[in-house]
Scaffold this active site. Structure first.
Site, short mmCIF file in Angstrom:
data_model
loop_
_atom_site.label_atom_id
_atom_site.label_comp_id
_atom_site.label_asym_id
_atom_site.label_seq_id
_atom_site.Cartn_x
_atom_site.Cartn_y
_atom_site.Cartn_z
N GLY A 12 9.27 1.80 0.38
CA GLY A 12 8.88 2.76 1.42
C GLY A 12 8.72 4.17 0.89
O GLY A 12 9.25 5.13 1.45
N SER A 13 7.94 4.33 -0.19
CA SER A 13 7.78 5.67 -0.76
C SER A 13 7.01 6.59 0.19
O SER A 13 7.29 7.80 0.25
CB SER A 13 7.09 5.62 -2.12
OG SER A 13 5.75 5.20 -2.02
N ASN A 14 6.07 6.05 0.96
CA ASN A 14 5.37 6.87 1.95
C ASN A 14 6.30 7.23 3.11
O ASN A 14 6.24 8.34 3.64
CB ASN A 14 4.12 6.15 2.48
CG ASN A 14 2.92 6.38 1.58
OD1 ASN A 14 2.53 7.51 1.33
ND2 ASN A 14 2.33 5.31 1.08
N MET A 95 4.33 -5.32 5.13
CA MET A 95 3.49 -6.42 4.66
C MET A 95 3.31 -7.52 5.71
O MET A 95 3.51 -8.71 5.45
CB MET A 95 4.06 -7.01 3.36
CG MET A 95 4.17 -5.99 2.24
SD MET A 95 2.62 -5.10 1.92
CE MET A 95 1.65 -6.38 1.15
N HIS A 114 -4.02 3.25 3.43
CA HIS A 114 -4.67 2.25 2.59
C HIS A 114 -5.11 2.89 1.27
O HIS A 114 -5.68 3.98 1.29
CB HIS A 114 -5.90 1.67 3.33
CG HIS A 114 -6.57 0.57 2.56
ND1 HIS A 114 -6.00 -0.68 2.44
CD2 HIS A 114 -7.73 0.54 1.87
CE1 HIS A 114 -6.81 -1.43 1.70
NE2 HIS A 114 -7.86 -0.72 1.35
N GLU A 179 -1.33 9.73 -1.58
CA GLU A 179 -0.85 9.14 -0.32
C GLU A 179 0.32 9.95 0.22
O GLU A 179 0.42 10.21 1.42
CB GLU A 179 -0.40 7.69 -0.55
CG GLU A 179 -1.52 6.72 -0.87
CD GLU A 179 -1.00 5.30 -1.07
OE1 GLU A 179 -0.04 4.91 -0.40
OE2 GLU A 179 -1.57 4.59 -1.93
#
Length: 205
Positions: A12-14, A95, A114, A179
């Site tokens: 979960g880096s975003n 996912m 994306h 991102e």
């Protein structure tokens, strides 16, 4: 104030980029909950360290979009007061494909990111597709989720130059850094009420 839920499956880096921006008072939202469909997702501990409540809804063995599963997500969202009136749901490496019923329930309140300049290279392995296709530029896109795969109204895009010696991994790494900048920015625009959808366009005021 907008109540935010973030859905993850891994590190979960975003998610982390968004939550850190909120912590620095850059985004006027309430980070209500992080939901993972995997109990061993590394992002769970990261969210907890940043002071955000977490929930796990295992989806192992559930293939394809499932409204039965997504109804459980809705129940958790309601528990944390993330609703179609006051909520925003951000998919951050989640996912699973959301069911059409879930998409319709939270219409224009579900964001996804994306790693390509949509509408090019939707679906999986976008960076690999970009390298193999020989494009000179790739990047990333934040868009509203709709019932298609990476087909919803585009909110923000960032461009990354593709090098001749790039691999899937090296390109993915440079795209990921972009991102982490544009996803928090898209959440901020939403929280400020500056995004309006007209047809398939997301217009920023």
């Amino acid at each position: 104030m907008i109540n935010l839920a973030i859905l993850i499956s891994g590190r979960g880096s975003n998610m982390e980029a968004i939550l850190k921006s909120i912590k620095k008072n850059r985004i006027p939202v309430n980070p209500s909950v992080v939901i993972s469909n995997k109990a061993d997702a590394r992002g769970i501990k990261i969210a907890q360290k940043l002071g955000v409540k977490t929930e796990v809804l295992e989806s192992q063995g559930i293939k394809g979009p499932s409204w039965d599963y997504d109804k459980k997500i809705v129940s958790v969202l309601e528990k944390y007061d993330v609703t179609p009136k006051n909520g925003l749901v951000c998919l951050a490496g989640f996912m699973r494909i959301m069911s059409p019923e879930f998409i319709r329930y939270f219409k224009t309140r579900i964001m996804n990111i994306h790693p390509a300049i949509l509408p090019s290279f939707p679906g999986l392995h976008s960076q690999k597709q970009a390298v193999e296709y020989g494009v000179k530029y790739s990047g990333c896109t934040v868009h509203f989720a709709d019932e298609g795969v990476d087909t919803g109204p585009i909110i923000i895009q960032a461009v990354v130059k593709v090098k001749d010696d790039d691999t899937e991994e090296t390109l993915a790494k440079r795209i990921l850094s972009k991102e982490h900048k544009i996803y928090p920015e898209a959440v901020k625009l939403f929280a400020q009420g500056r995004i309006k959808t007209v047809g398939r366009k997301a217009i920023i005021s």
